[in-house]
Design a protein around this motif. Structure first.
Motif, PDB file in Angstrom:
ATOM      1  N   ALA A 129       0.835  -1.203   0.000  1.00  0.00           N
ATOM      2  CA  ALA A 129       0.000   0.000   0.000  1.00  0.00           C
ATOM      3  C   ALA A 129       0.865   1.247   0.000  1.00  0.00           C
ATOM      4  CB  ALA A 129      -0.896  -0.005   1.240  1.00  0.00           C
ATOM      5  N   ALA A 130       0.309   2.353  -0.488  1.00  0.00           N
ATOM      6  CA  ALA A 130       1.048   3.617  -0.450  1.00  0.00           C
ATOM      7  C   ALA A 130       1.012   4.111   0.991  1.00  0.00           C
ATOM      8  CB  ALA A 130       0.432   4.636  -1.395  1.00  0.00           C
ATOM      9  N   GLN A 131       2.029   3.757   1.741  1.00  0.00           N
ATOM     10  CA  GLN A 131       2.091   4.121   3.147  1.00  0.00           C
ATOM     11  C   GLN A 131       3.539   4.327   3.538  1.00  0.00           C
ATOM     12  OE1 GLN A 131       0.536   0.924   5.457  1.00  0.00           O
ATOM     13  NE2 GLN A 131       1.792  -0.605   4.467  1.00  0.00           N
ATOM     14  N   ALA A 132       3.760   4.935   4.683  1.00  0.00           N
ATOM     15  CA  ALA A 132       5.131   5.207   5.112  1.00  0.00           C
ATOM     16  C   ALA A 132       5.428   4.442   6.391  1.00  0.00           C
ATOM     17  CB  ALA A 132       5.324   6.694   5.362  1.00  0.00           C
ATOM     18  N   ASP A 133       6.645   3.910   6.461  1.00  0.00           N
ATOM     19  CA  ASP A 133       7.146   3.273   7.669  1.00  0.00           C
ATOM     20  C   ASP A 133       8.258   4.169   8.185  1.00  0.00           C
ATOM     21  OD1 ASP A 133       5.516   1.029   7.328  1.00  0.00           O
ATOM     22  OD2 ASP A 133       6.958   0.155   5.944  1.00  0.00           O
ATOM     23  N   HIS A 134       8.117   4.644   9.402  1.00  0.00           N
ATOM     24  CA  HIS A 134       9.092   5.575   9.951  1.00  0.00           C
ATOM     25  C   HIS A 134      10.180   4.850  10.719  1.00  0.00           C
ATOM     26  CE1 HIS A 134       6.793   9.169   8.997  1.00  0.00           C
ATOM     27  NE2 HIS A 134       5.739   8.415   9.226  1.00  0.00           N
ATOM     28  N   ASP A 135      11.391   5.318  10.569  1.00  0.00           N
ATOM     29  CA  ASP A 135      12.508   4.828  11.360  1.00  0.00           C
ATOM     30  C   ASP A 135      12.279   5.325  12.794  1.00  0.00           C
ATOM     31  OD1 ASP A 135      16.098   5.412  11.285  1.00  0.00           O
ATOM     32  OD2 ASP A 135      14.912   3.858  12.249  1.00  0.00           O
ATOM     33  N   THR A 136      12.514   4.493  13.760  1.00  0.00           N
ATOM     34  CA  THR A 136      12.257   4.867  15.150  1.00  0.00           C
ATOM     35  C   THR A 136      13.463   5.529  15.805  1.00  0.00           C
ATOM     36  OG1 THR A 136      12.864   2.657  15.852  1.00  0.00           O
ATOM     37  CG2 THR A 136      10.519   3.075  15.473  1.00  0.00           C
ATOM     38  N   SER A 137      14.419   6.008  15.007  1.00  0.00           N
ATOM     39  CA  SER A 137      15.613   6.614  15.589  1.00  0.00           C
ATOM     40  C   SER A 137      15.325   7.981  16.206  1.00  0.00           C
ATOM     41  CB  SER A 137      16.713   6.736  14.533  1.00  0.00           C
ATOM     42  OG  SER A 137      16.283   7.576  13.491  1.00  0.00           O
ATOM     43  N   ALA A 185       8.037  14.598  -3.464  1.00  0.00           N
ATOM     44  CA  ALA A 185       7.177  15.783  -3.524  1.00  0.00           C
ATOM     45  C   ALA A 185       6.153  15.769  -2.388  1.00  0.00           C
ATOM     46  CB  ALA A 185       6.478  15.863  -4.876  1.00  0.00           C
ATOM     47  N   ALA A 186       5.582  14.609  -2.102  1.00  0.00           N
ATOM     48  CA  ALA A 186       4.583  14.505  -1.031  1.00  0.00           C
ATOM     49  C   ALA A 186       5.219  14.690   0.341  1.00  0.00           C
ATOM     50  CB  ALA A 186       3.870  13.155  -1.108  1.00  0.00           C
ATOM     51  N   VAL A 187       6.370  14.053   0.560  1.00  0.00           N
ATOM     52  CA  VAL A 187       7.034  14.108   1.868  1.00  0.00           C
ATOM     53  C   VAL A 187       7.465  15.541   2.207  1.00  0.00           C
ATOM     54  CG1 VAL A 187       9.145  13.379   3.070  1.00  0.00           C
ATOM     55  CG2 VAL A 187       7.720  11.702   1.918  1.00  0.00           C
ATOM     56  N   LYS A 188       7.807  16.321   1.213  1.00  0.00           N
ATOM     57  CA  LYS A 188       8.205  17.710   1.460  1.00  0.00           C
ATOM     58  C   LYS A 188       7.050  18.552   1.996  1.00  0.00           C
ATOM     59  CE  LYS A 188      12.035  17.798  -1.780  1.00  0.00           C
ATOM     60  NZ  LYS A 188      12.555  18.305  -3.054  1.00  0.00           N
ATOM     61  N   LYS A 189       5.827  18.049   1.886  1.00  0.00           N
ATOM     62  CA  LYS A 189       4.645  18.739   2.410  1.00  0.00           C
ATOM     63  C   LYS A 189       4.259  18.241   3.806  1.00  0.00           C
ATOM     64  CE  LYS A 189       2.895  19.325  -2.261  1.00  0.00           C
ATOM     65  NZ  LYS A 189       1.880  18.901  -3.226  1.00  0.00           N
ATOM     66  N   TRP A 190       4.941  17.226   4.294  1.00  0.00           N
ATOM     67  CA  TRP A 190       4.638  16.689   5.612  1.00  0.00           C
ATOM     68  C   TRP A 190       5.034  17.686   6.691  1.00  0.00           C
ATOM     69  CZ3 TRP A 190       6.253  10.826   5.910  1.00  0.00           C
ATOM     70  CH2 TRP A 190       5.540  10.105   4.949  1.00  0.00           C
ATOM     71  N   LYS A 191       4.370  17.577   7.837  1.00  0.00           N
ATOM     72  CA  LYS A 191       4.667  18.427   8.992  1.00  0.00           C
ATOM     73  C   LYS A 191       4.822  17.534  10.212  1.00  0.00           C
ATOM     74  CE  LYS A 191       4.638  22.410  11.254  1.00  0.00           C
ATOM     75  NZ  LYS A 191       5.711  23.341  11.177  1.00  0.00           N
ATOM     76  N   TYR A 192       5.929  17.743  10.933  1.00  0.00           N
ATOM     77  CA  TYR A 192       6.219  16.990  12.159  1.00  0.00           C
ATOM     78  C   TYR A 192       6.057  17.899  13.371  1.00  0.00           C
ATOM     79  CZ  TYR A 192       8.233  13.108   9.500  1.00  0.00           C
ATOM     80  OH  TYR A 192       8.418  12.043   8.658  1.00  0.00           O
ATOM     81  N   ALA A 193       5.979  17.301  14.546  1.00  0.00           N
ATOM     82  CA  ALA A 193       5.925  18.065  15.791  1.00  0.00           C
ATOM     83  C   ALA A 193       7.249  18.809  15.975  1.00  0.00           C
ATOM     84  CB  ALA A 193       5.672  17.126  16.969  1.00  0.00           C
ATOM     85  N   PRO A 194       7.209  19.995  16.535  1.00  0.00           N
ATOM     86  CA  PRO A 194       8.461  20.733  16.795  1.00  0.00           C
ATOM     87  C   PRO A 194       9.361  19.951  17.741  1.00  0.00           C
ATOM     88  CG  PRO A 194       6.548  22.153  17.076  1.00  0.00           C
ATOM     89  CD  PRO A 194       6.030  20.760  16.927  1.00  0.00           C
ATOM     90  N   GLY A 195      10.659  20.198  17.610  1.00  0.00           N
ATOM     91  CA  GLY A 195      11.635  19.538  18.465  1.00  0.00           C
ATOM     92  C   GLY A 195      12.735  20.508  18.854  1.00  0.00           C
ATOM     93  N   PRO A 196      13.640  20.103  19.717  1.00  0.00           N
ATOM     94  CA  PRO A 196      14.712  20.991  20.172  1.00  0.00           C
ATOM     95  C   PRO A 196      15.732  21.307  19.071  1.00  0.00           C
ATOM     96  CG  PRO A 196      14.987  18.798  21.090  1.00  0.00           C
ATOM     97  CD  PRO A 196      13.672  18.810  20.380  1.00  0.00           C
ATOM     98  N   SER A 197      15.834  20.425  18.077  1.00  0.00           N
ATOM     99  CA  SER A 197      16.781  20.656  16.969  1.00  0.00           C
ATOM    100  C   SER A 197      16.291  19.898  15.746  1.00  0.00           C
ATOM    101  CB  SER A 197      18.181  20.178  17.356  1.00  0.00           C
ATOM    102  OG  SER A 197      18.176  18.785  17.548  1.00  0.00           O
ATOM    103  N   GLY A 198      16.969  20.118  14.642  1.00  0.00           N
ATOM    104  CA  GLY A 198      16.638  19.390  13.428  1.00  0.00           C
ATOM    105  C   GLY A 198      17.013  17.927  13.554  1.00  0.00           C
ATOM    106  N   THR A 199      16.307  17.080  12.829  1.00  0.00           N
ATOM    107  CA  THR A 199      16.575  15.647  12.849  1.00  0.00           C
ATOM    108  C   THR A 199      16.549  15.105  11.421  1.00  0.00           C
ATOM    109  OG1 THR A 199      14.236  15.140  13.174  1.00  0.00           O
ATOM    110  CG2 THR A 199      15.596  15.259  15.140  1.00  0.00           C
ATOM    111  N   VAL A 200      17.060  13.895  11.273  1.00  0.00           N
ATOM    112  CA  VAL A 200      17.036  13.203   9.988  1.00  0.00           C
ATOM    113  C   VAL A 200      16.386  11.844  10.208  1.00  0.00           C
ATOM    114  CG1 VAL A 200      18.428  12.235   8.132  1.00  0.00           C
ATOM    115  CG2 VAL A 200      19.112  14.388   9.193  1.00  0.00           C
ATOM    116  N   ASN A 201      15.370  11.548   9.410  1.00  0.00           N
ATOM    117  CA  ASN A 201      14.666  10.265   9.476  1.00  0.00           C
ATOM    118  C   ASN A 201      14.830   9.534   8.160  1.00  0.00           C
ATOM    119  OD1 ASN A 201      13.662  10.934  11.968  1.00  0.00           O
ATOM    120  ND2 ASN A 201      11.510  10.836  11.382  1.00  0.00           N
ATOM    121  N   GLN A 202      14.761   8.227   8.213  1.00  0.00           N
ATOM    122  CA  GLN A 202      14.649   7.427   7.011  1.00  0.00           C
ATOM    123  C   GLN A 202      13.258   6.828   7.003  1.00  0.00           C
ATOM    124  OE1 GLN A 202      17.708   4.587   6.244  1.00  0.00           O
ATOM    125  NE2 GLN A 202      19.349   6.087   6.488  1.00  0.00           N
TER     126      GLN A 202
END
Length: 111
Positions: free
Chosen positions: A21-29, A85-102
């Motif tokens: 399915a068109a879905q995302a699995d987030h890295d838990t890092s 293109a779709a992921v660039k429109k996503w919004k995450y909760a604010p955090g203390p600094s920038g992060t990188v997810n896979q």
């Protein structure tokens, strides 16, 4: 079928990919919670030809929760473009600094 379509089909079939399915699995890092998710557009030609696959992306998220950059790590490049293109429109909760997810986004032509 046009020559272009045949070339695209051959390239896509050689790349292969799991159908899901068109879905995302987030890295838990990281503990960044996804607030707004935009679904990627599934290219109609690929859906019609029952071509799907998994796209792996690296996503840089700012401290404010905006996606600053999305990089294709693996998967079908034709599916990678709408996924990025779709992921660039996503919004995450604010955090203390920038992060990188896979993340993985999967496309299923049967859905």
């Amino acid at each position: 079928m046009t020559i272009f379509c045949r070339i695209v089909v051959c390239c896509l079939l050689s790349l292969g990919g799991a159908l899901a399915a068109a879905q995302a699995d987030h890295d838990t890092s990281t503990d960044r919670k996804l607030i707004t998710r935009v679904e990627p557009e599934y290219p109609e030609t690929l859906r019609r030809l029952y071509i799907g696959g998994i796209v792996r992306l690296q996503v840089a998220i700012s401290a404010k929760g905006n996606v600053e950059n999305a990089t294709l790590l693996g998967g079908n490049p034709i599916l990678g473009q709408p996924a990025m293109a779709a992921v660039k429109k996503w919004k995450y909760a604010p955090g203390p600094s920038g992060t990188v997810n896979q993340i993985k986004i999967t496309f299923d032509p049967h859905r």
